[in-house]
Design a protein around this motif. Structure first.
Motif, PDB file in Angstrom:
ATOM      1  N   UNK A  12       6.939   1.443  14.354  1.00 14.45           N
ATOM      2  CA  UNK A  12       7.243   1.683  12.952  1.00 14.45           C
ATOM      3  C   UNK A  12       8.728   1.659  12.674  1.00 14.45           C
ATOM      4  N   UNK A  13       9.050   1.571  11.385  1.00  7.75           N
ATOM      5  CA  UNK A  13      10.429   1.563  10.929  1.00  7.75           C
ATOM      6  C   UNK A  13      11.134   2.860  11.357  1.00  7.75           C
ATOM      7  N   UNK A  14      12.371   2.731  11.857  1.00  4.98           N
ATOM      8  CA  UNK A  14      13.190   3.888  12.210  1.00  4.98           C
ATOM      9  C   UNK A  14      12.666   4.686  13.402  1.00  4.98           C
ATOM     10  N   UNK A  15      11.751   4.115  14.142  1.00  2.95           N
ATOM     11  CA  UNK A  15      11.275   4.811  15.332  1.00  2.95           C
ATOM     12  C   UNK A  15      12.254   4.592  16.482  1.00  2.95           C
ATOM     13  N   UNK A  16      12.294   5.558  17.383  1.00  3.30           N
ATOM     14  CA  UNK A  16      13.098   5.365  18.589  1.00  3.30           C
ATOM     15  C   UNK A  16      12.198   4.732  19.647  1.00  3.30           C
ATOM     16  N   UNK A  17      12.637   3.575  20.147  1.00  3.96           N
ATOM     17  CA  UNK A  17      11.777   2.847  21.083  1.00  3.96           C
ATOM     18  C   UNK A  17      12.587   2.266  22.233  1.00  3.96           C
ATOM     19  N   UNK A  18      11.852   1.848  23.227  1.00  5.76           N
ATOM     20  CA  UNK A  18      12.455   1.054  24.286  1.00  5.76           C
ATOM     21  C   UNK A  18      11.808  -0.324  24.224  1.00  5.76           C
ATOM     22  N   UNK A  23      20.638 -15.242  28.231  1.00  4.50           N
ATOM     23  CA  UNK A  23      19.643 -15.462  29.269  1.00  4.50           C
ATOM     24  C   UNK A  23      19.376 -14.251  30.145  1.00  4.50           C
ATOM     25  N   UNK A  24      20.270 -13.220  30.105  1.00  2.00           N
ATOM     26  CA  UNK A  24      20.038 -12.034  30.939  1.00  2.00           C
ATOM     27  C   UNK A  24      18.915 -11.170  30.359  1.00  2.00           C
ATOM     28  N   UNK A  25      18.182 -10.521  31.259  1.00  2.00           N
ATOM     29  CA  UNK A  25      17.136  -9.602  30.795  1.00  2.00           C
ATOM     30  C   UNK A  25      17.731  -8.215  30.600  1.00  2.00           C
ATOM     31  N   UNK A  26      17.352  -7.615  29.511  1.00  2.00           N
ATOM     32  CA  UNK A  26      17.902  -6.296  29.205  1.00  2.00           C
ATOM     33  C   UNK A  26      16.820  -5.380  28.646  1.00  2.00           C
ATOM     34  N   UNK A  27      16.965  -4.091  28.960  1.00  2.00           N
ATOM     35  CA  UNK A  27      16.071  -3.106  28.345  1.00  2.00           C
ATOM     36  C   UNK A  27      16.905  -2.198  27.459  1.00  2.00           C
ATOM     37  N   UNK A  28      16.472  -2.060  26.218  1.00  2.00           N
ATOM     38  CA  UNK A  28      17.249  -1.300  25.243  1.00  2.00           C
ATOM     39  C   UNK A  28      16.432  -0.140  24.701  1.00  2.00           C
ATOM     40  N   UNK A  29      17.092   1.015  24.561  1.00  2.00           N
ATOM     41  CA  UNK A  29      16.429   2.144  23.917  1.00  2.00           C
ATOM     42  C   UNK A  29      17.259   2.560  22.716  1.00  2.00           C
ATOM     43  N   UNK A  30      16.592   2.759  21.591  1.00  2.00           N
ATOM     44  CA  UNK A  30      17.327   3.169  20.400  1.00  2.00           C
ATOM     45  C   UNK A  30      16.441   3.139  19.179  1.00  2.00           C
ATOM     46  N   UNK A  31      17.090   3.366  18.037  1.00  2.00           N
ATOM     47  CA  UNK A  31      16.324   3.415  16.787  1.00  2.00           C
ATOM     48  C   UNK A  31      16.241   2.029  16.173  1.00  2.00           C
ATOM     49  N   UNK A  32      15.041   1.628  15.774  1.00  2.00           N
ATOM     50  CA  UNK A  32      14.855   0.283  15.244  1.00  2.00           C
ATOM     51  C   UNK A  32      14.764   0.294  13.724  1.00  2.00           C
ATOM     52  N   UNK A  33      15.544  -0.575  13.118  1.00  2.00           N
ATOM     53  CA  UNK A  33      15.409  -0.810  11.688  1.00  2.00           C
ATOM     54  C   UNK A  33      14.505  -2.025  11.534  1.00  2.00           C
ATOM     55  N   UNK A  34      13.268  -1.786  11.149  1.00  2.00           N
ATOM     56  CA  UNK A  34      12.284  -2.882  11.134  1.00  2.00           C
ATOM     57  C   UNK A  34      12.572  -3.908  10.050  1.00  2.00           C
ATOM     58  N   UNK A  35      13.231  -3.466   8.971  1.00  2.00           N
ATOM     59  CA  UNK A  35      13.484  -4.404   7.878  1.00  2.00           C
ATOM     60  C   UNK A  35      14.542  -5.416   8.261  1.00  2.00           C
ATOM     61  N   UNK A  36      15.630  -4.903   8.875  1.00  2.00           N
ATOM     62  CA  UNK A  36      16.714  -5.813   9.257  1.00  2.00           C
ATOM     63  C   UNK A  36      16.568  -6.277  10.692  1.00  2.00           C
ATOM     64  N   UNK A  37      15.527  -5.795  11.374  1.00  2.00           N
ATOM     65  CA  UNK A  37      15.323  -6.101  12.793  1.00  2.00           C
ATOM     66  C   UNK A  37      16.584  -5.820  13.593  1.00  2.00           C
ATOM     67  N   UNK A  38      17.090  -4.621  13.388  1.00  2.00           N
ATOM     68  CA  UNK A  38      18.310  -4.235  14.078  1.00  2.00           C
ATOM     69  C   UNK A  38      18.069  -2.963  14.885  1.00  2.00           C
ATOM     70  N   UNK A  39      18.525  -2.985  16.127  1.00  2.00           N
ATOM     71  CA  UNK A  39      18.324  -1.835  17.003  1.00  2.00           C
ATOM     72  C   UNK A  39      19.670  -1.192  17.331  1.00  2.00           C
ATOM     73  N   UNK A  40      19.812   0.083  16.979  1.00  6.18           N
ATOM     74  CA  UNK A  40      21.031   0.802  17.321  1.00  6.18           C
ATOM     75  C   UNK A  40      20.821   1.421  18.697  1.00  6.18           C
ATOM     76  N   UNK A  41      21.568   0.919  19.665  1.00 11.59           N
ATOM     77  CA  UNK A  41      21.260   1.218  21.061  1.00 11.59           C
ATOM     78  C   UNK A  41      21.800   2.575  21.494  1.00 11.59           C
TER      79      UNK A  41
END
Ligand code: ADP
Ligand code: MG
Length: 691
Positions: free
Chosen positions: A61-67, A116-134
């Motif tokens: 969901x929008x604004x959820x903290x995810x990995x 090309x590098x693989x990365x795992x990110x945890x943070x809050x996701x803005x679903x509208x702008x598809x932006x993750x604050x890490x």
């Protein structure tokens, strides 16, 4: 206990500084959290988990903290702004989504970001702008950084402690001490309830694979907390019974039955059952320690009267302690009425007794010429001696402190004790809260009682309330009007009981209207109360001095002004002053609550009439600590268990603990060695739980 058991039991008692990396400074912060030993550390449970398992963005969901896990899709853009602030952003392909990752104030990230590098990110996701604050990230393409796809525990910390440190130490402690974590719950119970073994549960409550694992681990510890607590309580109770040699009071059963038949009404089945338990205790060689619980109006007083009658007829003296003078006088009068054809000497001892009366009563109690004394705190004063005290009854026991009850108990050699209360605590909670007590519940009202119809109105409907009141009084009934405070206070804006009295006198010049509040002398209060009881006064305007125990069956109307200022249980107690006779009774709450909780309380009062239900809802609204009053409750601080939420587990654990304590093999069998040691350690300090 075997040597090996002993070693196991004590390994965990080592100071937490035995762990690598825990220095003196941090040990201090840890001790603020109550963590001194390895065991304390292991039992410092997380209050939630960070979900670090990569998620499918479609399900987030929008604004959820995810990995999330993905591949870098663009070169990084690094921007500096403000004073020393940096923002690094780059595109990452996560499943079907191309998102923008933004990392603040870690400019060095730029060097690491390669397409090309693989990365795992945890943070809050803005679903509208598809932006993750890490918040944090991890390169998942380097072997050493193979991240953990788990739930990470989040602990409460203080001072310089970091959650990450606690996680590290917790892992080390689990690794090094797993072999020393003793099982406390007997195997048969583990099997019966499918509970995780203790070491496994500890590991899983800190580092669960998924939420279900965490839940199972928690379930085990909820049971464990209740079980160990109940074991302690049951052991205390057993010890109390063995140590205190009570008086077997050999009353004449036939005489008691005759007395019961002489009463103006027939006992309810619940009263009879309660009475039988009490009479049985009187006769037994154990010192009774029993709580008699019954909703307001359930008729506890007469049960007390009969019990006292039995004890007195067996040759002992009785003491009946109540919290207020009004109540003392009322009980004194009703006991006199009950015993009018008996040869029983009763005295009333309160703070208002004259020095001469007091002298005479004290002499009579010491000589044994007085059989029964009813009184307030005056009963527990130092110079009060009894010749032969057999039965102590405390009414409205929640109004007395542990110490006061103990002082009264010491007035006799090993008197039987009956505590009565209308504060309807659900039975299991009562047993838990008062631990070493037996509990009897009167769960039935005398026949013919009607529900007290309860209404909630706003202040502007006062005129209608007055008309209703007039109607009741003209039919010969009486009314209480309760106001919260005696003095005007700008802050609280509460109706002054004196003003309200004056106002009513104007509205109803034809009626006699009494006034009761805490500033009046006992003599004045007593006089007004007597006049109300005898019907000379039709309306009684009062503060909550009236709350406990007062019994005027002809009163059918209870009006509570500013009702939102009272707690639920108190409102129920007040309502219990009416509905005591055969007439339909009413309770009118005048309230304009400003808070959600206040509104809820009014709704609950309107819809709930059973005191136990009211209490349960009250508990749910307020939480246990507040409900019992932490000071006297003797309740332990449970870590994961909650007496309200886990009510059923509590009941189950109580039965299991009781069965175990009563099982003779518990005291000898090798397999219970650890539990016995645990009890020995606990009971050293457990004494204060007895009152
Ligand atoms: P509480 O349990 O709130 O202390 P009381 O002992 O004051 O209640 O009893 C409430 C009223 O009910 C009293 O007037 C009492 O005389 C009356 N009463 C008690 N037991 C019975 C009964 N079995 N049948 C009818 N009335 C009863
Ligand atoms: Mg009572």
């Amino acid at each position: 206990m075997s040597k090996q058991d002993w070693a196991v039991y004590h390994a965990l008692k080592q100071p937490v500084t035995t762990l690598k990396g825990v220095g003196e400074a941090l040990a201090e912060d840890l001790s603020l959290l109550g963590i001194k030993t390895i065991e304390d550390l292991l039992f410092h449970f997380p209050y939630r988990y960070d979900d670090c398992r990569p998620k499918d963005l479609a399900e987030v969901g929008h604004e959820e903290t995810v990995t999330v896990e993905g591949t870098v899709h663009s070169e990084p853009v690094l921007r500096f702004y403000g004073r020393n602030k940096a923002r690094c952003s780059f595109k990452v392909l996560v499943g079907r989504y191309l998102i923008t990752a933004v990392i603040f104030n870690r400019p060095y990230v730029k060097q690491q970001v390669k397409v090309g590098r693989s990365i795992r990110l945890t943070g809050k996701i803005d679903k509208h702008r598809l932006q993750l604050t890490v918040q944090h990230y991890q390169w998942s393409d380097t072997a050493s950084n193979k991240g953990e796809e788990t739930l990470l525990p989040v602990y409460s910390v203080t001072g310089k402690l970091k959650v990450a440190q606690l996680r590290k130490w917790m892992k080390a402690a689990l690794r090094d001490y797993a072999a020393y974590i003793p099982e406390m719950i007997p195997q048969s119970l583990l099997t019966r309830y499918k509970l995780l073994p203790r070491p496994e549960a500890l590991r899983k409550i800190h580092f669960p694979k998924d939420y279900e694992e965490g839940k199972q681990a928690k379930r085990r510890f909820i049971y464990e907390e209740f079980f160990l607590f109940q074991l302690k309580m049951q052991a205390l109770r057993k010890r109390h019974r063995e140590q205190v040699e009570g008086i077997p009071q050999h009353y004449d059963q036939q005489k008691v039955e005759n007395f019961i038949r002489s009463l103006p009404f027939e006992l309810t089945a619940a009263q009879r059952k309660a009475l039988d338990q009490i009479l049985h205790d009187l006769k037994s060689p154990f010192a009774m320690n029993r709580l008699l619980q019954g909703d307001v109006g359930s008729g506890k007083t007469v049960v007390a009267a009969i019990s006292l009658y039995a004890s007195i007829s067996a040759g002992y003296q009785g003491a009946f302690m109540v919290p207020t003078e009004i109540l003392a006088e009322q009980h004194y009068l009703s006991l006199k009425q009950f015993y009018r054809n008996e040869n029983i000497q009763i005295a009333l001892l309160t703070g208002s007794s004259t020095p001469k009366e007091r002298r005479e009563i004290l002499a009579g109690l010491q000589l044994g010429t007085i059989d029964l004394v009813v009184g307030t705190h005056a009963l527990i004063q130092k110079d009060v001696y009894f010749k032969n005290l057999g039965l102590i009854i405390t009414d409205e026991q929640h109004r007395f402190g542990v110490e006061q009850r103990r002082q009264l108990r010491r007035k006799g050699a090993a008197p039987d004790v009956l505590l009565m209360t209308a504060t309807p605590i659900p039975r299991t909670l009562a047993i838990t809260a008062f631990g070493d007590l037996d509990v009897t519940v009167i769960d039935e009202l005398p026949a013919g009682r009607k529900k007290v119809e309860t209404y909630w109105v706003k202040e502007h409907m006062l005129d209608r309330v007055f008309r209703f009141m007039q109607n009741e009084i003209d039919q010969g009934r009486q009314a209480y009007v309760v106001c919260p405070l005696i003095e005007e206070s700008d802050k609280l804006d509460v109706q002054n009981v004196i003003d309200f009295h004056a106002k009513l006198c104007k509205v109803f010049p034809q009626y006699r209207i009494g006034l009761l509040h805490g500033r009046l002398s006992s003599a004045e209060k007593g006089k007004t109360m007597r006049r109300f009881a005898q019907g000379e006064i039709q309306i009684l305007v009062t503060t909550t001095v009236i709350e406990v125990g007062v019994d005027v069956p002809n009163a059918t109307l209870m009006i509570i002004y500013d009702a939102e200022r009272f707690g639920l249980s108190q409102l129920h107690q007040l309502r219990g002053r009416v509905g005591r006779g055969n007439h339909q009774s009413y309770c009118i709450l005048i309230a304009d609550p400003k808070t959600e909780a206040g509104i809820q309380r009014m709704h609950i009062m309107r819809s709930t009439h059973d005191g136990f239900e009211v209490a349960k809802k009250d508990l749910a609204l307020r939480g246990t600590g507040d409900f019992f009053g932490t000071k006297q409750s003797g309740l332990p601080d449970f870590k994961v268990a909650d007496m309200i939420r886990d009510y059923r587990a509590l009941e189950v654990a109580r039965k299991d603990a009781q069965a175990l304590i009563q099982n003779p093999s518990f005291w000898t069998d090798e397999q219970f060695g650890l539990l016995r040691t645990y009890l020995e350690e606990q009971l050293g300090t457990g004494e204060k739980l007895l009152d």
